[in-house]
Design a protein around this motif. Structure first.
Motif, mmCIF file in Angstrom:
data_model
loop_
_atom_site.group_PDB
_atom_site.id
_atom_site.type_symbol
_atom_site.label_atom_id
_atom_site.label_comp_id
_atom_site.label_asym_id
_atom_site.label_seq_id
_atom_site.Cartn_x
_atom_site.Cartn_y
_atom_site.Cartn_z
ATOM 1 N N LEU A 86 3.170 59.981 -13.135
ATOM 2 C CA LEU A 86 3.421 58.811 -12.292
ATOM 3 C C LEU A 86 2.135 58.098 -11.893
ATOM 4 O O LEU A 86 2.186 57.015 -11.299
ATOM 5 C CB LEU A 86 4.178 59.221 -11.023
ATOM 6 N N GLY A 87 0.985 58.696 -12.204
ATOM 7 C CA GLY A 87 -0.286 58.084 -11.837
ATOM 8 C C GLY A 87 -0.524 58.168 -10.332
ATOM 9 O O GLY A 87 0.256 58.772 -9.585
ATOM 10 N N PRO A 88 -1.584 57.535 -9.844
ATOM 11 C CA PRO A 88 -1.848 57.542 -8.400
ATOM 12 C C PRO A 88 -0.849 56.653 -7.665
ATOM 13 O O PRO A 88 -0.482 55.582 -8.158
ATOM 14 C CB PRO A 88 -3.274 56.979 -8.295
ATOM 15 N N LEU A 89 -0.379 57.097 -6.520
ATOM 16 C CA LEU A 89 0.591 56.341 -5.729
ATOM 17 C C LEU A 89 0.113 56.233 -4.287
ATOM 18 O O LEU A 89 -0.615 57.102 -3.801
ATOM 19 C CB LEU A 89 1.959 57.046 -5.747
ATOM 20 N N PRO A 90 0.520 55.178 -3.571
ATOM 21 C CA PRO A 90 0.199 55.086 -2.145
ATOM 22 C C PRO A 90 0.782 56.273 -1.388
ATOM 23 O O PRO A 90 1.808 56.845 -1.788
ATOM 24 C CB PRO A 90 0.873 53.773 -1.717
ATOM 25 N N ASN A 91 0.129 56.650 -0.287
ATOM 26 C CA ASN A 91 0.550 57.828 0.454
ATOM 27 C C ASN A 91 2.000 57.742 0.909
ATOM 28 O O ASN A 91 2.723 58.741 0.890
ATOM 29 C CB ASN A 91 -0.367 58.044 1.652
ATOM 30 N N ALA A 92 2.438 56.552 1.314
ATOM 31 C CA ALA A 92 3.818 56.401 1.776
ATOM 32 C C ALA A 92 4.808 56.759 0.665
ATOM 33 O O ALA A 92 5.855 57.369 0.923
ATOM 34 C CB ALA A 92 4.049 54.975 2.264
ATOM 35 N N GLU A 93 4.493 56.381 -0.572
ATOM 36 C CA GLU A 93 5.382 56.705 -1.689
ATOM 37 C C GLU A 93 5.330 58.196 -2.024
ATOM 38 O O GLU A 93 6.342 58.796 -2.404
ATOM 39 C CB GLU A 93 5.013 55.858 -2.915
ATOM 40 N N VAL A 94 4.151 58.789 -1.891
ATOM 41 C CA VAL A 94 4.030 60.230 -2.136
ATOM 42 C C VAL A 94 4.902 61.002 -1.153
ATOM 43 O O VAL A 94 5.629 61.933 -1.536
ATOM 44 C CB VAL A 94 2.563 60.680 -2.014
ATOM 45 N N LEU A 95 4.863 60.609 0.117
ATOM 46 C CA LEU A 95 5.674 61.297 1.127
ATOM 47 C C LEU A 95 7.160 61.182 0.798
ATOM 48 O O LEU A 95 7.944 62.085 1.109
ATOM 49 C CB LEU A 95 5.394 60.714 2.512
ATOM 50 N N GLY A 96 7.554 60.102 0.156
ATOM 51 C CA GLY A 96 8.950 59.926 -0.227
ATOM 52 C C GLY A 96 9.377 60.798 -1.395
ATOM 53 O O GLY A 96 10.582 60.977 -1.634
ATOM 54 N N LEU A 97 8.402 61.351 -2.131
ATOM 55 C CA LEU A 97 8.737 62.183 -3.292
ATOM 56 C C LEU A 97 9.067 63.624 -2.925
ATOM 57 O O LEU A 97 9.796 64.301 -3.654
ATOM 58 C CB LEU A 97 7.568 62.180 -4.289
ATOM 59 N N TYR A 98 8.514 64.114 -1.817
ATOM 60 C CA TYR A 98 8.726 65.533 -1.488
ATOM 61 C C TYR A 98 10.202 65.917 -1.369
ATOM 62 O O TYR A 98 10.611 66.966 -1.878
ATOM 63 C CB TYR A 98 7.980 65.893 -0.206
ATOM 64 N N PRO A 99 11.033 65.103 -0.706
ATOM 65 C CA PRO A 99 12.452 65.492 -0.610
ATOM 66 C C PRO A 99 13.158 65.564 -1.960
ATOM 67 O O PRO A 99 14.214 66.187 -2.076
ATOM 68 C CB PRO A 99 13.063 64.395 0.271
ATOM 69 N N LEU A 100 12.576 64.928 -3.004
ATOM 70 C CA LEU A 100 13.161 64.997 -4.345
ATOM 71 C C LEU A 100 12.893 66.335 -5.014
ATOM 72 O O LEU A 100 13.604 66.743 -5.926
ATOM 73 C CB LEU A 100 12.561 63.909 -5.243
ATOM 74 N N ALA A 101 11.829 66.988 -4.576
ATOM 75 C CA ALA A 101 11.326 68.151 -5.301
ATOM 76 C C ALA A 101 12.111 69.422 -4.964
ATOM 77 O O ALA A 101 12.464 69.662 -3.809
ATOM 78 C CB ALA A 101 9.851 68.353 -4.983
ATOM 79 N N ASP A 102 12.358 70.224 -5.983
ATOM 80 C CA ASP A 102 12.872 71.570 -5.760
ATOM 81 C C ASP A 102 11.733 72.510 -5.394
ATOM 82 O O ASP A 102 11.895 73.410 -4.576
ATOM 83 C CB ASP A 102 13.589 72.071 -7.021
ATOM 84 N N VAL A 103 10.581 72.284 -6.014
ATOM 85 C CA VAL A 103 9.393 73.099 -5.785
ATOM 86 C C VAL A 103 8.173 72.185 -5.801
ATOM 87 O O VAL A 103 8.110 71.246 -6.601
ATOM 88 C CB VAL A 103 9.231 74.184 -6.881
ATOM 89 N N VAL A 104 7.212 72.457 -4.923
ATOM 90 C CA VAL A 104 5.919 71.778 -4.965
ATOM 91 C C VAL A 104 4.886 72.812 -5.384
ATOM 92 O O VAL A 104 4.865 73.937 -4.862
ATOM 93 C CB VAL A 104 5.552 71.171 -3.601
#
Length: 352
Positions: A234-252
């Motif tokens: 996904l390349g580099p993303l703004p912090n606000a968008e990164v925070l929005g990705l965590y709920p999508l993840a099964d594992v970080v």
């Protein structure tokens, strides 16, 4: 209290987690009625700015950065201690070649010793040193740099604030990314050897061989060898968008090889209630409690990394339990309120 922080970067220029940790801390201090000033290079931005009560003073600097790529750092030669390139053992092992290599190495180690003595002299004259984890404090203690420092404290960075995305927002983002019912493993950070990206790519291939629906989302600058239908960059993303990705993840996953002081990705993932698979380096074991908030593995061990990820993707109950444990650990041991209170107590003692 009038508090001044000096930082090599500050948003919008924020290549790593340290800048967002500082921004979160500054906002928390302002909310308590304190005056906060950030001093940082301008990198091409306006010399002065006020943001939500935080005063930002950007001093002139010859290097300019691209505001459209705020997570891309400046080349290290602009910020690194110039003695590092003469003093680093790793630098010589990796890059020094030719007949003059040994002589240069000896000169380098002499300079490194001299630089260490300068740092020790400086540290003897400060009121205290604050590290963001006990792990990083211990590393500096073993180096001898903190030998004569009068007060040393470990105070954790503040977790992110703000409401979690609603289920509908999460579903919308899954649709926009076209990930459907895939099992998501999220990596956020620079794609580099120090961050453990080669080990991650090897582990991803092994995970995909037994769980074909697994999809590794990679967020960050840099290059990583290896590709396949199980990888999405996904390349580099703004912090606000990164925070929005965590709920999508099964594992970080945080596979760092170098010891990190307090990895912000771990803190953000745990705040979002996501289980973390991470390496036993730096301050990470103070956040990722093995079997309670996530799974710890040895660094540079892609086979261990793969097994831990597979274990979590196959066990919904374990994944949910560790995610709940992660959120609870942040609330009980890593809370913003606790860190701010301890930090202010150190500042107050230094003023007396």
């Amino acid at each position: 209290m009038n508090v001044c922080f000096v930082s090599e970067y500050f948003p919008p220029f924020a290549p790593g987690g340290a800048e967002w940790s500082l921004a979160t801390l500054a906002d928390a201090l302002v909310a308590r009625g304190h005056r906060v000033t950030i001093v940082t290079p301008n990198w091409g931005a306006a010399p002065r700015e006020e943001r939500d009560g935080v005063r930002i003073v950007r001093f002139p600097f010859p290097k300019k950065l691209d505001r459209h790529r705020p997570r891309k750092p400046a080349p290290s030669k602009w910020l690194a201690n110039p003695l590092y390139y003469l003093c680093s053992e790793e630098y010589f092992q990796l890059y020094v070649r030719g007949s003059h290599g040994k002589l240069r190495s000896k000169i380098g180690f002499l300079l490194r010793w001299r630089e260490s003595r300068i740092k020790q002299w400086f540290l003897r004259h400060v009121d205290g040193v604050i590290g963001v984890s006990q792990g990083i404090v211990d590393i500096y203690r073993r180096s001898g740099l903190l030998e004569r420092v009068r007060r040393v404290e470990a105070i954790y960075n503040l977790p992110p604030s703000g409401a979690s995305p609603r289920p509908q927002e999460i579903a919308t983002l899954r649709g926009r990314l076209g990930i459907g019912g895939r099992r998501i493993v999220l990596y956020v950070g620079k794609l580099s050897a120090g961050k453990g990206t080669p080990e991650l790519m090897a582990a991803a291939r092994d995970v995909a061989s037994v769980i074909p629906e697994a999809l590794f989302l990679l967020v960050g600058e840099g290059d990583a060898d290896g590709d396949g239908p199980w990888i999405r960059r996904l390349g580099p993303l703004p912090n606000a968008e990164v925070l929005g990705l965590y709920p999508l993840a099964d594992v970080v996953v945080v596979p760092s090889v170098i010891p990190e002081a307090l990895n912000r990705v771990v803190l953000e993932a745990m705040t979002a209630g996501r289980p973390v698979v991470a390496t036993r380096v730096g301050g990470t074991p103070e956040m990722v409690i093995d079997g309670v908030t996530g799974i710890l593995v040895d660094r540079s061990k892609p086979d261990q990394l793969a097994r831990a990820i597979v274990k979590l993707l196959r066990d919904d109950d374990l994944r949910m339990a560790l995610g709940a444990g992660a959120r609870r650990h942040v609330a009980e041991r890593l809370s913003a309120e606790g860190s701010v209170e301890r930090l202010l107590a150190v500042y107050e003692s230094a003023r007396r």
